[in-house]
Design a protein around this motif. Structure first.
Motif, PDB file in Angstrom:
ATOM      1  N   ARG A  17     -42.416 -19.463 -67.328  1.00 29.99           N
ATOM      2  CA  ARG A  17     -41.312 -19.633 -66.375  1.00 29.99           C
ATOM      3  C   ARG A  17     -40.218 -18.640 -66.764  1.00 29.99           C
ATOM      4  NH1 ARG A  17     -40.270 -24.613 -63.823  1.00 29.99           N
ATOM      5  NH2 ARG A  17     -41.315 -25.578 -65.589  1.00 29.99           N
ATOM      6  N   PHE A  21     -36.674 -19.341 -61.740  1.00 30.34           N
ATOM      7  CA  PHE A  21     -37.929 -19.726 -61.092  1.00 30.34           C
ATOM      8  C   PHE A  21     -37.972 -21.237 -60.980  1.00 30.34           C
ATOM      9  CE2 PHE A  21     -41.145 -16.087 -61.602  1.00 30.34           C
ATOM     10  CZ  PHE A  21     -40.161 -15.125 -61.511  1.00 30.34           C
ATOM     11  N   ASP A  22     -38.350 -21.740 -59.818  1.00 28.78           N
ATOM     12  CA  ASP A  22     -38.454 -23.176 -59.613  1.00 28.78           C
ATOM     13  C   ASP A  22     -39.707 -23.747 -60.258  1.00 28.78           C
ATOM     14  OD1 ASP A  22     -36.124 -23.185 -58.126  1.00 28.78           O
ATOM     15  OD2 ASP A  22     -37.177 -22.956 -56.230  1.00 28.78           O
ATOM     16  N   MET A  23     -40.783 -22.941 -60.246  1.00 28.83           N
ATOM     17  CA  MET A  23     -42.077 -23.453 -60.695  1.00 28.83           C
ATOM     18  C   MET A  23     -42.614 -22.652 -61.872  1.00 28.83           C
ATOM     19  SD  MET A  23     -43.822 -24.007 -56.925  1.00 28.83           S
ATOM     20  CE  MET A  23     -45.416 -23.913 -57.662  1.00 28.83           C
ATOM     21  N   LEU A  24     -43.441 -23.323 -62.658  1.00 27.60           N
ATOM     22  CA  LEU A  24     -44.188 -22.682 -63.725  1.00 27.60           C
ATOM     23  C   LEU A  24     -45.210 -21.755 -63.072  1.00 27.60           C
ATOM     24  CD1 LEU A  24     -44.276 -23.012 -66.843  1.00 27.60           C
ATOM     25  CD2 LEU A  24     -46.154 -24.600 -66.495  1.00 27.60           C
ATOM     26  N   GLN A  25     -45.315 -20.534 -63.563  1.00 29.18           N
ATOM     27  CA  GLN A  25     -46.274 -19.570 -63.031  1.00 29.18           C
ATOM     28  C   GLN A  25     -47.543 -19.610 -63.884  1.00 29.18           C
ATOM     29  OE1 GLN A  25     -45.639 -17.847 -60.143  1.00 29.18           O
ATOM     30  NE2 GLN A  25     -43.839 -19.180 -60.175  1.00 29.18           N
ATOM     31  N   ALA A  79     -39.907 -13.671 -72.303  1.00 31.46           N
ATOM     32  CA  ALA A  79     -41.057 -14.498 -71.895  1.00 31.46           C
ATOM     33  C   ALA A  79     -42.363 -13.932 -72.453  1.00 31.46           C
ATOM     34  CB  ALA A  79     -41.135 -14.601 -70.384  1.00 31.46           C
TER      35      ALA A  79
END
Length: 87
Positions: A17, A21-25, A79
């Motif tokens: 993430r 970002f709203d969501m885990l990629q 990251a």
């Protein structure tokens, strides 16, 4: 002013993430574009990064839409470092 885009690919071994970002990629390969502008001097040209973008979803992954999302280079590097440590 002269500009260019440098395209690279990064690989995440684990889901990740980035800030904003709203969501885990999901883990996988992701295309990154770095936009740069020329800084012209007397004898040489230097380049200054003015923006970075990640393409979602990742390469080979499916999703309802494809998008190019602005990111901070420092956030991407952090990251990737975290992913390389395995945590």
């Amino acid at each position: 002013m002269t500009s260019r885009t440098i395209e690279t690919t990064v690989r995440f071994a684990q889901p990740f993430r980035l800030p904003g970002f709203d969501m885990l990629q999901p883990a996988g390969d992701y295309r990154i574009d770095h936009d740069e502008e020329a800084l012209e001097g007397l004898s040489q040209i230097a380049w200054h990064r003015v923006g970075s973008f990640i393409h979602l979803p990742g390469i080979g992954l499916s999703g309802p839409t494809r998008q190019m999302v602005p990111i901070k280079t420092a956030d991407l590097e952090a990251a990737l470092e975290k992913d390389n440590r395995g945590s």
